[in-house]
Scaffold this motif. Structure first.
Motif, mmCIF file in Angstrom:
data_model
loop_
_atom_site.group_PDB
_atom_site.id
_atom_site.type_symbol
_atom_site.label_atom_id
_atom_site.label_comp_id
_atom_site.label_asym_id
_atom_site.label_seq_id
_atom_site.Cartn_x
_atom_site.Cartn_y
_atom_site.Cartn_z
ATOM 1 N N ALA A 264 3.684 -1.681 -8.631
ATOM 2 C CA ALA A 264 3.779 -2.862 -9.494
ATOM 3 C C ALA A 264 5.050 -3.652 -9.202
ATOM 4 N N ASP A 265 6.142 -2.959 -8.927
ATOM 5 C CA ASP A 265 7.403 -3.637 -8.616
ATOM 6 C C ASP A 265 7.299 -4.474 -7.347
ATOM 7 N N GLU A 266 6.413 -4.075 -6.431
ATOM 8 C CA GLU A 266 6.251 -4.795 -5.170
ATOM 9 C C GLU A 266 5.165 -5.869 -5.233
ATOM 10 N N ALA A 267 4.423 -5.930 -6.330
ATOM 11 C CA ALA A 267 3.292 -6.865 -6.415
ATOM 12 C C ALA A 267 3.686 -8.334 -6.361
ATOM 13 N N PRO A 268 4.816 -8.770 -6.960
ATOM 14 C CA PRO A 268 5.168 -10.195 -6.886
ATOM 15 C C PRO A 268 5.265 -10.689 -5.443
ATOM 16 N N GLY A 269 4.597 -11.797 -5.162
ATOM 17 C CA GLY A 269 4.600 -12.370 -3.823
ATOM 18 C C GLY A 269 3.560 -11.797 -2.888
ATOM 19 N N ALA A 270 2.857 -10.741 -3.314
ATOM 20 C CA ALA A 270 1.844 -10.107 -2.458
ATOM 21 C C ALA A 270 0.477 -10.735 -2.671
ATOM 22 N N SER A 271 -0.326 -10.744 -1.622
ATOM 23 C CA SER A 271 -1.736 -11.133 -1.761
ATOM 24 C C SER A 271 -2.527 -10.019 -2.426
ATOM 25 N N ALA A 272 -2.172 -8.779 -2.088
ATOM 26 C CA ALA A 272 -2.945 -7.669 -2.627
ATOM 27 C C ALA A 272 -2.152 -6.381 -2.605
ATOM 28 N N VAL A 273 -2.508 -5.500 -3.517
ATOM 29 C CA VAL A 273 -2.038 -4.122 -3.549
ATOM 30 C C VAL A 273 -3.255 -3.241 -3.317
ATOM 31 N N LEU A 274 -3.144 -2.268 -2.411
ATOM 32 C CA LEU A 274 -4.276 -1.426 -2.043
ATOM 33 C C LEU A 274 -3.874 0.035 -2.211
ATOM 34 N N VAL A 275 -4.614 0.770 -3.054
ATOM 35 C CA VAL A 275 -4.224 2.143 -3.371
ATOM 36 C C VAL A 275 -5.457 2.977 -3.693
ATOM 37 N N SER A 276 -5.355 4.274 -3.484
ATOM 38 C CA SER A 276 -6.447 5.200 -3.788
ATOM 39 C C SER A 276 -6.380 5.660 -5.236
ATOM 40 N N ALA A 277 -7.550 5.950 -5.797
ATOM 41 C CA ALA A 277 -7.608 6.574 -7.117
ATOM 42 C C ALA A 277 -7.308 8.059 -7.031
ATOM 43 N N VAL A 278 -7.668 8.661 -5.883
ATOM 44 C CA VAL A 278 -7.397 10.070 -5.597
ATOM 45 C C VAL A 278 -6.897 10.153 -4.162
ATOM 46 N N LEU A 279 -5.782 10.812 -3.936
ATOM 47 C CA LEU A 279 -5.226 10.920 -2.593
ATOM 48 C C LEU A 279 -6.067 11.891 -1.759
ATOM 49 N N PHE A 280 -6.446 11.442 -0.569
ATOM 50 C CA PHE A 280 -7.418 12.200 0.229
ATOM 51 C C PHE A 280 -6.837 13.474 0.838
ATOM 52 N N GLU A 281 -5.516 13.552 0.953
ATOM 53 C CA GLU A 281 -4.941 14.729 1.603
ATOM 54 C C GLU A 281 -4.911 15.952 0.697
ATOM 55 N N ASP A 282 -4.643 15.741 -0.598
ATOM 56 C CA ASP A 282 -4.483 16.903 -1.467
ATOM 57 C C ASP A 282 -5.233 16.804 -2.790
ATOM 58 N N SER A 283 -6.039 15.745 -2.986
ATOM 59 C CA SER A 283 -6.896 15.622 -4.169
ATOM 60 C C SER A 283 -6.138 15.240 -5.439
ATOM 61 N N ARG A 284 -4.908 14.779 -5.307
ATOM 62 C CA ARG A 284 -4.110 14.416 -6.480
ATOM 63 C C ARG A 284 -4.615 13.095 -7.061
ATOM 64 N N THR B 13 0.847 -1.190 0.000
ATOM 65 C CA THR B 13 0.000 0.000 0.000
ATOM 66 C C THR B 13 0.885 1.244 0.000
ATOM 67 N N THR B 14 0.309 2.402 0.324
ATOM 68 C CA THR B 14 1.061 3.661 0.311
ATOM 69 C C THR B 14 0.858 4.413 1.624
ATOM 70 N N ASP B 15 1.665 5.440 1.814
ATOM 71 C CA ASP B 15 1.504 6.274 3.013
ATOM 72 C C ASP B 15 0.520 7.418 2.777
ATOM 73 N N GLY B 16 -0.209 7.354 1.657
ATOM 74 C CA GLY B 16 -1.192 8.394 1.356
ATOM 75 C C GLY B 16 -2.617 7.901 1.418
ATOM 76 N N GLU B 17 -2.835 6.744 2.052
ATOM 77 C CA GLU B 17 -4.185 6.182 2.094
ATOM 78 C C GLU B 17 -5.001 6.781 3.226
ATOM 79 N N PHE B 18 -6.333 6.736 3.038
ATOM 80 C CA PHE B 18 -7.231 7.204 4.088
ATOM 81 C C PHE B 18 -7.093 6.304 5.315
ATOM 82 N N HIS B 19 -7.557 6.768 6.454
ATOM 83 C CA HIS B 19 -7.337 6.098 7.731
ATOM 84 C C HIS B 19 -7.913 4.685 7.772
#
Length: 382
Positions: A140-160, A102-108
């Motif tokens: 994508a580089d981290e996806a091998p060996g993972a059960s799942a990748v979890l990411v936002s379509a729009v970052l909640f902090e700044d709307s990017r 995942t990322t450090d930009g996900e909602f709580h």
């Protein structure tokens, strides 16, 4: 006054500067009619109300399919996205593949739950969300060996807006990892399609831009959802088989959206959602029209802000506004203080760390937004 504002008289949107539209938008007046209809159905039909309530739930599913441009797709419902994410996580082969990316930009919702699972032995890889231009490739580089990748379509902090999700989905498919996309901050303020994301799990809800209020969250299910058995499962998943023999043995699961169902819920929110979705249709509030409205409003806010020439408050001028979704974030060490000062001036905003967030809505007039920026300049200069 914006002509749309008359349909939001209970929230008095023409009298108040409510600029937290990225969080809690005003509800159109028809939402109240939906809540009263729920009460009347319960009063008149008691336990027989559920046939009517399930029809409202199906109207919500229909609205989600329309937003995602995917007619006929299975859509699971829940009062919040946390329940849906838990069912998703409980269906993954975490014993064999205990890695989640995942990322450090996900909602709580994701930040807290994945953090806690990491404490209990799962390998949670949390990548920096920025630079966002390379985020999909890094995930994508981290996806091998993972059960799942979890990411936002729009970052909640700044709307990017996060680019490259379709390529990420393809990479996850090749790596045998599921992809979950949090579209909460995308749906209702910009067009969002499942094209290229057909095998992704997409979660979202109506609390923000869709104006459906609380209790209206959903998860768009990909075709492979029928192959998985969520360990966290409610009795509604066997609603159509309640009269069957339930002896010991493997827990059965239906196909389709009810496979990820929970349990007894308050249907009032779905009555409200059905009325609001119909209202959006009647007003022609399509994703394309809403995108045009939000871009106009964020451009206006950015332009008026730039004219203020503030020394200790900035915004991202290097990234075009088209790369953002439905709100605009200003950066300042005083973001929280400025939000409080604006509230004293009758302008409702909020802050996340260094970011002060201004969230317009389609019922705002240009004059309201200009007034908000004028007061912003006044409180910032003291």
């Amino acid at each position: 006054m914006n002509a749309l504002a008359e349909h939001y008289s209970e929230f008095r949107v023409s009298e108040r500067l409510l600029l937290t539209g990225h969080s809690h938008q005003a509800w159109p007046d028809v939402g109240r009619e939906g809540q009263l209809e729920a009460w009347q159905d319960a009063a008149e039909h008691a336990d027989l109300k559920w046939e009517r309530a399930f029809a409202k739930a199906e109207r919500l599913r229909e609205g989600v399919r329309q937003l995602l441009d995917d007619p006929g797709a299975p859509v699971a419902l829940a009062p919040n996205t946390h329940e849906l994410v838990l069912r998703f996580l409980s269906a993954l082969p975490l014993r064999e593949r205990p890695k989640l990316v995942t990322t450090d930009g996900e909602f709580h919702t994701l930040r807290r739950q994945l953090g806690r699972l990491g404490e209990d032995g799962l390998e949670v890889v949390r990548l920096p969300a920025r630079p966002v231009e390379s985020l999909a490739n890094r995930l994508a580089d981290e996806a091998p060996g993972a059960s799942a990748v979890l990411v936002s379509a729009v970052l909640f902090e700044d709307s990017r807006i996060v680019p490259g999700l379709a390529a990420l989905a393809e990479a996850c498919g090749g790596a045998g990892a599921e992809l979950l996309v949090d579209a909460y901050h995308a749906l209702g303020c910009l067009p969002f399609t499942v094209a290229g994301l057909e095998r992704a799990w997409i979660v979202g809800g109506g609390y923000k831009y869709l104006q459906l209020g609380e209790g209206n969250c959903f998860m768009h299910l990909p075709p492979q959802a029928d192959e998985l058995r969520p360990a966290i499962t409610g009795w509604y998943a066997e609603f159509d088989e309640l009269h069957a023999d339930h002896g010991p043995g493997a827990t059965p699961y239906p196909r389709g959206s009810m496979r990820y169902a929970g349990s007894t819920y308050d249907p009032t929110s779905h009555y409200r959602a059905a009325r609001v979705l119909d209202f959006f249709d009647e007003q022609g509030l399509t994703p394309e029209r809403l995108r045009e409205s939000y871009l106009h409003q964020t451009r206006l806010l950015a332009g008026r802000f730039d004219e203020l020439g503030l020394a200790d408050v900035t915004r991202d001028r290097e990234t075009p506004l088209e790369a953002f979704a439905g709100f605009i974030a200003f950066e300042s060490e005083r973001a929280e203080e400025l939000s409080r000062l604006l509230l004293d001036e009758g302008v409702v905003t909020d802050s996340r760390g260094r970011r002060l967030r201004f969230g317009p809505a389609p019922y705002h007039s240009d004059e309201q937004l200009e007034t908000a920026i004028e007061r912003f300049g006044r409180v910032t200069r003291g």
